[in-house]
Design a protein around this motif. Structure first.
Motif: not given
Length: 123
Positions: A16-23
């Protein structure tokens, strides 16, 4: 002060896939390289991807090359890690980090980390 807040982790099946974000906040984001580290239980924290201040240069650990993509949006003060073809060995806490300069491709060149987001890949 420097603040890095990760999001996007979770439980996903192998493949599968995931997208991580960092603000990011508290510093001039567009002046610094950024990176994503991970730490699995019982293992040392490792740098998996990094991106230069402009986004023009990237680095990937061999273990994630061709599966992960790091990117940044300097207008939004945000760095991303898109993860494809996830494997159980990708299971770890993932941390966003800011570098000491405009380019960084090794761990000691980073000096601030977020709290991390858990990524769990089931087989």
């Amino acid at each position: 002060q420097v603040q890095l807040v990760e999001s996007g982790g979770g439980l996903v099946q192998a493949g599968g896939s995931l997208r991580l974000s960092c603000a990011a906040s508290g510093f001039t984001f567009s002046n610094y390289a950024m990176g994503w580290f991970r730490q699995a239980p019982g293992k040392e924290r490792e740098l998996v991807a990094a991106i230069s201040w402009s986004g023009g240069s990237t680095y990937y650990a061999d273990s994630v090359k061709d599966r992960f993509t790091i990117s940044r949006d300097n207008a939004k003060n945000t760095v991303y890690l898109q993860m494809y073809s996830l494997k159980p060995e990708d299971t770890a806490v993932y941390y966003c980090a800011t570098a000491k300069g405009r380019v960084a491709t090794t761990g000691p060149l980073f000096d601030y980390w977020g709290q991390g987001t858990q990524v769990t890949v089931s087989s």
